[in-house]
Design a protein around this motif. Structure first.
Motif, PDB file in Angstrom:
ATOM      1  N   ASP A 389      46.955  59.052  51.965  1.00 35.96           N
ATOM      2  CA  ASP A 389      46.772  57.609  52.105  1.00 35.96           C
ATOM      3  C   ASP A 389      47.641  56.987  53.195  1.00 35.96           C
ATOM      4  N   ARG A 390      48.567  57.777  53.757  1.00 34.27           N
ATOM      5  CA  ARG A 390      49.408  57.236  54.838  1.00 34.27           C
ATOM      6  C   ARG A 390      49.058  57.847  56.197  1.00 34.27           C
ATOM      7  N   THR A 391      47.990  58.683  56.240  1.00 32.23           N
ATOM      8  CA  THR A 391      47.604  59.318  57.495  1.00 32.23           C
ATOM      9  C   THR A 391      47.049  58.283  58.471  1.00 32.23           C
ATOM     10  N   PRO A 392      47.632  58.161  59.660  1.00 32.37           N
ATOM     11  CA  PRO A 392      47.129  57.170  60.620  1.00 32.37           C
ATOM     12  C   PRO A 392      45.685  57.458  61.015  1.00 32.37           C
ATOM     13  N   GLY A 393      44.865  56.415  61.013  1.00 31.33           N
ATOM     14  CA  GLY A 393      43.509  56.545  61.525  1.00 31.33           C
ATOM     15  C   GLY A 393      42.475  57.089  60.576  1.00 31.33           C
ATOM     16  N   ILE A 394      42.851  57.379  59.313  1.00 30.92           N
ATOM     17  CA  ILE A 394      41.826  57.882  58.393  1.00 30.92           C
ATOM     18  C   ILE A 394      40.796  56.784  58.141  1.00 30.92           C
ATOM     19  N   VAL A 395      39.575  57.215  57.882  1.00 31.12           N
ATOM     20  CA  VAL A 395      38.455  56.278  57.771  1.00 31.12           C
ATOM     21  C   VAL A 395      37.872  56.338  56.357  1.00 31.12           C
ATOM     22  N   TYR A 396      37.821  55.181  55.712  1.00 28.62           N
ATOM     23  CA  TYR A 396      37.210  55.056  54.396  1.00 28.62           C
ATOM     24  C   TYR A 396      35.751  54.638  54.556  1.00 28.62           C
ATOM     25  N   GLY A 397      34.924  55.031  53.598  1.00 27.94           N
ATOM     26  CA  GLY A 397      33.537  54.610  53.620  1.00 27.94           C
ATOM     27  C   GLY A 397      33.400  53.146  53.225  1.00 27.94           C
ATOM     28  N   ASP A 398      32.198  52.598  53.424  1.00 31.75           N
ATOM     29  CA  ASP A 398      31.951  51.204  53.055  1.00 31.75           C
ATOM     30  C   ASP A 398      32.139  50.972  51.558  1.00 31.75           C
ATOM     31  N   ASP A 399      31.974  52.030  50.775  1.00 31.04           N
ATOM     32  CA  ASP A 399      32.147  51.914  49.324  1.00 31.04           C
ATOM     33  C   ASP A 399      33.586  52.157  48.880  1.00 31.04           C
ATOM     34  N   GLY A 400      34.488  52.341  49.851  1.00 35.26           N
ATOM     35  CA  GLY A 400      35.896  52.564  49.531  1.00 35.26           C
ATOM     36  C   GLY A 400      36.262  54.011  49.291  1.00 35.26           C
TER      37      GLY A 400
END
Length: 460
Positions: A389-400
């Motif tokens: 959860d602290r990784t720079p630049g990770i991408v979450y989906g629209d549903d979280g």
């Protein structure tokens, strides 16, 4: 010696290996830290910290080393009297100072969960000490053995955070002697004349005498008298006869087999009703400490193995797969070797690990990649060893939801590449770490999603 007596000694030697492995392995790591250093950390003498100047990478050849925090490690020698530890104010940021005795027992914690994040001093005292405690310390930490390891971890979000925030905190960690005294420069030395195949038992003999365990454990180890492990003075293993050598070497191999077997997935270390999908998560992996509960520990039956003799194998397994790991209430570690179909994870394939919701923690979480069978970090061109959860630049989906992409080669898709966890060519084992886990993790209600293979054939 009759075959029956030989068999009895072999079994006894196997029991001694399981019982003594954590002490020997722990103190070998202490020696490594004193003389060779640990990962990127330089060697440091007793009662001095050595600090990591970077997050652990593939050069850190230590079992299941983490890539979430930077280490500050000190080997304490209390034979000359107490040592005073100063910790700085971290301003609410996660850190922990974990205290480990020579037998690998976690017997105290200082840090965000245990004592808060404000500055303060703590007095670490040797067994049996009865001196005067300074009035300005926050508390006393009673050490079970005269040699203690402090494993300090500061959460670190990357190189900039390390330089700007963490390193100044490391520099404020200090250890000072409370009173003048003679301190060791090294550990008691086993007899150099002992044959290599008996070296483990010689180390165990010498170190068991110098770092005695609790009274209950001393009563248990009395059974090892026929092996020479309780003899003082000159080593009984230099002039050992053929029958004893045979019994010890066969017992060593048998003990190793037992530890390795109990360390494998499916050997009873999973959480009942918990993770599934091939994950084993045991918040109680480090519950073998039954006797020493100091600052920051939880002295309750929930965090103790009920059967003392069973605790010895549990302790050996914990040392084998995660030496110097924390109690489950500080951090939980989950591992898997298999995908959702039960097949061994291997870098020839591509996988996804999809979290519909973030893992339930009060601090933070991460997934780290390790090879097998050594459980070392995996070298890769991206220099990325974990995703969380602290990784720079990770991408979450629209549903979280968050999907971690696991593969040997970098994914072509930009979103997948942002969430990429590099894998080695061969078999591997990812580990999920949950720092300050919530109750649903500890009681088994939280289930970790399975790692799913997403390619139809060998990749690459």
């Amino acid at each position: 010696m009759s075959e029956e007596n030989t068999h009895r000694l072999v079994e006894l030697a196997a029991e001694a290996y399981v019982y003594g492995y954590p002490l020997v392995f722990d103190l070998m790591m202490v020696e490594t830290c004193l003389h060779k250093g640990f990962g990127s950390m330089a060697p440091a003498p007793f009662n001095h910290f050595t600090h990591s100047d970077r997050l652990a990478d593939a050069d850190a050849h230590f079992v299941s080393v983490n890539n979430d925090t930077v280490y500050s490690i000190a080997q304490l020698d209390l034979s000359g009297g107490p040592v005073r530890l100063h910790v700085p104010d971290t301003g609410g940021a996660y850190y922990v100072m974990q205290f480990v005795d020579a037998w690998s027992n976690n017997f105290a914690y200082v840090g965000r969960r245990a004592t808060g994040t404000e500055a303060g001093d703590w007095l670490v005292v040797p067994p049996g000490w009865a001196g005067t405690v300074p009035g300005d310390v926050r508390g006393v930490i009673d050490a079970p053995t005269s040699v203690v390891t402090i494993v300090g971890r500061n959460a670190c979000d990357g190189p900039d955070d390390l330089a700007q925030r963490v390193r100044p905190l490391q520099e404020q960690l200090t250890l000072t002697h409370l009173e003048p005294g003679e301190h060791r420069t090294g550990l008691p030395a086993p007899d150099a004349g002992v044959p290599e195949e008996l070296r483990f038992f010689e180390q165990l003999r010498v170190w068991m005498a110098d770092f005695p365990p609790s009274a209950a454990d001393r009563a248990y180890q009395d059974r090892f008298q026929p092996l020479g492990l309780l003899e003082e003075g000159p080593s009984p293993y230099v002039p050992a006869g053929a029958a004893l050598v045979r019994a010890l070497t066969e017992g060593l191999a048998l003990g190793k087999e037992r530890v390795e077997a109990a360390s494998r997935p499916g050997a009873g270390d999973g959480t009942p009703g918990g993770s599934g999908g091939g994950w084993s998560m045991n918040p109680h992996l480090f519950d073998y400490n039954l006797d020493w509960f100091g600052v920051g520990t939880l002295d309750s039956s929930e965090w103790k193995i009920a059967d003392r003799e069973a605790s010895y194998l549990a302790r050996a397994v914990a040392a084998r797969v995660g030496l110097w790991g924390n109690h489950g209430y500080e951090a939980v570690y989950a591992q898997t070797f298999q995908d959702a179909d039960g097949a061994q994870l291997n870098g020839a394939h591509r996988y996804e690990l999809r979290f519909e919701e973030p893992p339930p923690v009060e601090a933070f979480w991460s997934v780290t990649m390790y090879d097998t069978p050594d459980y070392y970090l995996v070298a890769n061109p991206a220099g990325r060893y974990s995703v969380g959860d602290r990784t720079p630049g990770i991408v979450y989906g629209d549903d979280g939801a968050l999907t971690v992409h696991i593969s040997r080669e970098r994914p072509a898709d930009p979103v997948a590449a942002a969430n990429w966890l590099p894998a080695p060519e061969g078999d591997f084992r990812p580990m999920l770490r949950l720092y300050m886990p919530e109750r649903s993790v500890l009681d088994g209600r939280y289930g970790i999603p399975a790692v799913r293979r997403v390619d139809g054939s060998a990749h690459g």
